[in-house]
Design a protein around this motif. Structure first.
Motif, PDB file in Angstrom:
ATOM      1  N   SER A   7      -6.557 -29.469  -9.094  1.00  0.00           N
ATOM      2  CA  SER A   7      -6.478 -28.003  -9.007  1.00  0.00           C
ATOM      3  C   SER A   7      -5.162 -27.576  -8.370  1.00  0.00           C
ATOM      4  O   SER A   7      -4.552 -28.336  -7.604  1.00  0.00           O
ATOM      5  CB  SER A   7      -7.642 -27.455  -8.159  1.00  0.00           C
ATOM      6  OG  SER A   7      -7.483 -27.853  -6.802  1.00  0.00           O
ATOM      7  N   PHE A   8      -4.730 -26.350  -8.692  1.00  0.00           N
ATOM      8  CA  PHE A   8      -3.522 -25.786  -8.074  1.00  0.00           C
ATOM      9  C   PHE A   8      -3.712 -25.685  -6.562  1.00  0.00           C
ATOM     10  O   PHE A   8      -2.840 -26.036  -5.788  1.00  0.00           O
ATOM     11  CB  PHE A   8      -3.218 -24.382  -8.621  1.00  0.00           C
ATOM     12  CG  PHE A   8      -2.840 -24.369 -10.086  1.00  0.00           C
ATOM     13  CD1 PHE A   8      -2.351 -25.500 -10.722  1.00  0.00           C
ATOM     14  CD2 PHE A   8      -2.972 -23.202 -10.830  1.00  0.00           C
ATOM     15  CE1 PHE A   8      -1.999 -25.492 -12.070  1.00  0.00           C
ATOM     16  CE2 PHE A   8      -2.627 -23.176 -12.175  1.00  0.00           C
ATOM     17  CZ  PHE A   8      -2.145 -24.322 -12.801  1.00  0.00           C
ATOM     18  N   GLN A  49      -1.506 -27.543  -3.796  1.00  0.00           N
ATOM     19  CA  GLN A  49      -0.715 -26.707  -2.886  1.00  0.00           C
ATOM     20  C   GLN A  49      -1.033 -27.024  -1.423  1.00  0.00           C
ATOM     21  O   GLN A  49      -0.137 -27.185  -0.591  1.00  0.00           O
ATOM     22  CB  GLN A  49      -1.001 -25.225  -3.191  1.00  0.00           C
ATOM     23  CG  GLN A  49      -0.342 -24.247  -2.228  1.00  0.00           C
ATOM     24  CD  GLN A  49       1.173 -24.251  -2.349  1.00  0.00           C
ATOM     25  OE1 GLN A  49       1.709 -23.956  -3.403  1.00  0.00           O
ATOM     26  NE2 GLN A  49       1.855 -24.611  -1.274  1.00  0.00           N
ATOM     27  N   THR A  94      -0.231 -28.371 -17.568  1.00  0.00           N
ATOM     28  CA  THR A  94       0.033 -27.214 -16.702  1.00  0.00           C
ATOM     29  C   THR A  94       0.011 -27.640 -15.234  1.00  0.00           C
ATOM     30  O   THR A  94       0.876 -27.242 -14.443  1.00  0.00           O
ATOM     31  CB  THR A  94      -1.027 -26.111 -16.955  1.00  0.00           C
ATOM     32  OG1 THR A  94      -1.072 -25.843 -18.347  1.00  0.00           O
ATOM     33  CG2 THR A  94      -0.667 -24.827 -16.221  1.00  0.00           C
ATOM     34  N   LEU A  95      -0.968 -28.460 -14.864  1.00  0.00           N
ATOM     35  CA  LEU A  95      -1.058 -28.920 -13.478  1.00  0.00           C
ATOM     36  C   LEU A  95       0.139 -29.814 -13.132  1.00  0.00           C
ATOM     37  O   LEU A  95       0.691 -29.734 -12.032  1.00  0.00           O
ATOM     38  CB  LEU A  95      -2.384 -29.676 -13.242  1.00  0.00           C
ATOM     39  CG  LEU A  95      -2.637 -30.196 -11.818  1.00  0.00           C
ATOM     40  CD1 LEU A  95      -2.556 -29.076 -10.775  1.00  0.00           C
ATOM     41  CD2 LEU A  95      -3.990 -30.889 -11.723  1.00  0.00           C
ATOM     42  N   HIS A 150       3.176 -29.646 -14.392  1.00  0.00           N
ATOM     43  CA  HIS A 150       4.363 -28.788 -14.198  1.00  0.00           C
ATOM     44  C   HIS A 150       4.292 -28.072 -12.856  1.00  0.00           C
ATOM     45  O   HIS A 150       5.304 -27.925 -12.163  1.00  0.00           O
ATOM     46  CB  HIS A 150       4.503 -27.794 -15.354  1.00  0.00           C
ATOM     47  CG  HIS A 150       5.051 -28.429 -16.598  1.00  0.00           C
ATOM     48  ND1 HIS A 150       6.358 -28.862 -16.689  1.00  0.00           N
ATOM     49  CD2 HIS A 150       4.469 -28.736 -17.785  1.00  0.00           C
ATOM     50  CE1 HIS A 150       6.555 -29.407 -17.889  1.00  0.00           C
ATOM     51  NE2 HIS A 150       5.422 -29.344 -18.563  1.00  0.00           N
ATOM     52  N   TYR A 151       3.104 -27.649 -12.459  1.00  0.00           N
ATOM     53  CA  TYR A 151       2.918 -26.997 -11.157  1.00  0.00           C
ATOM     54  C   TYR A 151       3.263 -28.005 -10.043  1.00  0.00           C
ATOM     55  O   TYR A 151       3.964 -27.689  -9.081  1.00  0.00           O
ATOM     56  CB  TYR A 151       1.477 -26.511 -11.023  1.00  0.00           C
ATOM     57  CG  TYR A 151       1.169 -25.815  -9.716  1.00  0.00           C
ATOM     58  CD1 TYR A 151       1.545 -24.487  -9.506  1.00  0.00           C
ATOM     59  CD2 TYR A 151       0.522 -26.490  -8.669  1.00  0.00           C
ATOM     60  CE1 TYR A 151       1.280 -23.841  -8.309  1.00  0.00           C
ATOM     61  CE2 TYR A 151       0.255 -25.860  -7.469  1.00  0.00           C
ATOM     62  CZ  TYR A 151       0.630 -24.535  -7.296  1.00  0.00           C
ATOM     63  OH  TYR A 151       0.374 -23.900  -6.104  1.00  0.00           O
ATOM     64  N   CYS A 152       2.767 -29.219 -10.231  1.00  0.00           N
ATOM     65  CA  CYS A 152       2.969 -30.295  -9.259  1.00  0.00           C
ATOM     66  C   CYS A 152       4.460 -30.608  -9.084  1.00  0.00           C
ATOM     67  O   CYS A 152       4.920 -30.925  -7.983  1.00  0.00           O
ATOM     68  CB  CYS A 152       2.224 -31.526  -9.757  1.00  0.00           C
ATOM     69  SG  CYS A 152       1.949 -32.762  -8.510  1.00  0.00           S
ATOM     70  N   SER A 153       5.219 -30.502 -10.167  1.00  0.00           N
ATOM     71  CA  SER A 153       6.644 -30.852 -10.099  1.00  0.00           C
ATOM     72  C   SER A 153       7.429 -29.890  -9.208  1.00  0.00           C
ATOM     73  O   SER A 153       8.543 -30.193  -8.780  1.00  0.00           O
ATOM     74  CB  SER A 153       7.255 -30.890 -11.506  1.00  0.00           C
ATOM     75  OG  SER A 153       7.238 -29.592 -12.069  1.00  0.00           O
ATOM     76  N   LYS A 154       6.847 -28.745  -8.903  1.00  0.00           N
ATOM     77  CA  LYS A 154       7.505 -27.777  -8.013  1.00  0.00           C
ATOM     78  C   LYS A 154       7.130 -28.033  -6.543  1.00  0.00           C
ATOM     79  O   LYS A 154       7.601 -27.318  -5.659  1.00  0.00           O
ATOM     80  CB  LYS A 154       7.117 -26.345  -8.400  1.00  0.00           C
ATOM     81  CG  LYS A 154       7.537 -25.951  -9.820  1.00  0.00           C
ATOM     82  CD  LYS A 154       7.180 -24.493 -10.103  1.00  0.00           C
ATOM     83  CE  LYS A 154       7.564 -24.076 -11.503  1.00  0.00           C
ATOM     84  NZ  LYS A 154       6.713 -24.717 -12.534  1.00  0.00           N
TER      85      LYS A 154
END
Length: 370
Positions: free
Chosen positions: A117-118, A122, A158-159, A161-165
């Motif tokens: 999960s985002f 996070q 999508t997760l 790509h989010y993780c890569s930030k």
């Protein structure tokens, strides 16, 4: 009071006791490791079954690349004993758990975790940022079990790509556990459905690689499916746990692939009628979430719990009840129906060879559910 010691005869053990036939256990380990060595697949056994650093060390010595654990508290027990190439296979959520994880990572940087999960990603990143640490993560995929995990394909991408930030998380792999398929009795159905799950897992890994993510680990598989998984291209490691001891649930699904090496030793304490015997092992000694344990070597005799401390043996299926030669004081062994939940009820393994105690191992991670 006599405390059991190495060199004692099994006959001197009090009951109920959890006993392990070392010859059978060693054969189970050798058989499994050999099969995956031939397939060139890494074995990362799930230590939530054994809950013991001693047994983890034996698995590593036999060729395992590391271990899986289900919980941070299990990881703490293993890492304290120097076993720290670990994957925690359950999502880690909430401040108390994250702070324990951070403390663990400070001393044991090889520990890996899963995310789905985002919010989870996070909060993990924030906790690590404060401690100036980094961690390897795997995306947990739902390959049909409908428990944790993001959906394969777009949701996973999508997760990622989010993780890569998130600078403190390094995405190194994907996990997809097909727990819903472990006990399917038909080999054809188990294979077919396992292949469906593996397709979802490996296709997502390939999509992630195509988009530039360094997916090195594709991890999956329990005792019931690990060999099927390993034959599917693109899988790098499997996570079987129960194979080391086995239980009736897995035996009924797999047949005699691995031996039932662990039993609960119990004593007949009452013989109130010709068709009933009572033993000293009830719900506090044997779990029944996967069905009833099985009295070993006593065909036609059935076990049911008689409460916390008692077990009731009946033999309605034996034509002549007098054939059930069970007297007060007799000792019998019971094969658990579900190994993990039974092991978690006991403090020690009493490991024997040829009727003599050769080792006593504490169930060091017993009750470690946090």
């Amino acid at each position: 009071m006599h405390h059991p010691q190495v060199g004692d005869s099994l006959d001197e053990l009090d009951t109920p006791s959890m006993i392990v036939d070392l010859t059978l256990m060693e054969e189970n380990i050798d058989r499994l490791m050999q099969r995956f060595r031939e397939k060139k697949i890494h074995v990362r056994p799930h230590l939530k079954t054994v809950k013991s650093p001693e047994l983890a060390r034996r698995l590593l010595a036999a060729g395992a690349v590391g271990g899986c654990v289900a919980k941070v508290s299990e990881a703490e027990v293993m890492a304290q004993e120097g076993i720290d190439d670990l994957l925690i296979t359950t999502e880690i959520v909430g401040k108390p758990k994250l702070s324990r994880l951070v403390t663990l990572i400070q001393h044991h940087p090889r520990i890996k975790v899963v995310i789905d999960s985002f919010i989870g990603a996070q909060e993990l990143n924030t906790a690590l940022h404060e401690a100036q640490l980094e961690i390897d993560v795997l995306i947990d995929l739902n390959v049909g079990q409908n428990r944790c995990g993001v959906l394969p394909g777009k949701e996973a991408l999508t997760l990622a790509h989010y993780c890569s930030k998130l600078p403190h998380l390094h995405l190194v792999g994907v996990q997809g556990y097909e727990g819903h398929l472990q006990h399917i009795h038909s080999p054809e159905e188990r294979t077919q459905r396992c292949h469906q799950a593996m397709r979802l897992l490996t296709e997502t890994a390939a999509q992630l690689r195509f988009e530039g993510f360094p997916i090195e680990v594709v991890t999956t598989g329990g005792t019931g499916t690990a060999e099927i998984c390993a034959d599917y291209g693109g899988i790098t490691e499997v996570q079987p746990g129960s194979f080391i001891f086995m239980d009736t649930d897995y035996r009924n699904a797999l047949g005699p692939t691995y031996a039932n090496a662990l039993t609960i030793l119990s004593t007949v304490i009452s013989r109130p009628t010709p068709t009933r015997a009572v033993i000293d092992a009830g719900l506090k000694s044997l779990s029944i979430d996967s069905g009833m344990p099985e009295p070993k070597g006593l065909p036609g005799i059935e076990y049911q719990p008689g409460g916390d401390e008692h077990g009731i043996l009946t033999w309605t299926k034996i034509a002549d009840p007098a054939q059930a030669h069970l007297e007060v004081g007799d000792r019998i062994e019971l094969i658990p129906s579900h190994i993990d939940t039974t092991v978690n009820l006991h403090d020690h393994y009493y490991a024997y060879r040829d009727g003599m105690l050769e080792a006593i191992w504490p169930v060091a991670a017993r009750g470690k559910v946090q």
